[in-house]
Write a protein that holds these residues in place. Structure first.
Motif: not given
Length: 84
Positions: A21-29, A70-72, A78-83
């Motif tokens: 799931a993290r990798h998909i978020i990263f890819r989509d970002w 990590r910065e990305i 943050r954009d996804a409101s996870f943090i």
């Protein structure tokens, strides 16, 4: 191509694990933010060049680009409101 014997650097993913799931978020970002895609590309190329010059393994290359990753992730989460 498949190796006959797994390498310690092979990745095993489980469907309920958080990493996919993290990798998909990263890819989509990266797909939606060309400026971060360029930052990541540059960090990846610099890390690969430095690690190749020193004969290092993938884990050392990953460590070299980890601050950028990590910065990305922070911006994407943050954009996804996870943090906050």
């Amino acid at each position: 191509m498949r190796a006959q014997h797994p390498s310690p650097e092979d990745i095993v993913r489980f469907s309920d694990a958080p990493a996919p799931a993290r990798h998909i978020i990263f890819r989509d970002w990266l797909r939606a933010h060309p400026e971060d895609r360029e930052v990541y590309r540059d960090a990846k190329r610099a890390a690969a060049a430095a690690s190749n010059a020193r004969g290092e393994r993938v884990s050392e290359c990953n460590e070299r680009k980890s601050d950028t990753v990590r910065e990305i992730y922070a911006r994407a989460f943050r954009d996804a409101s996870f943090i906050d």
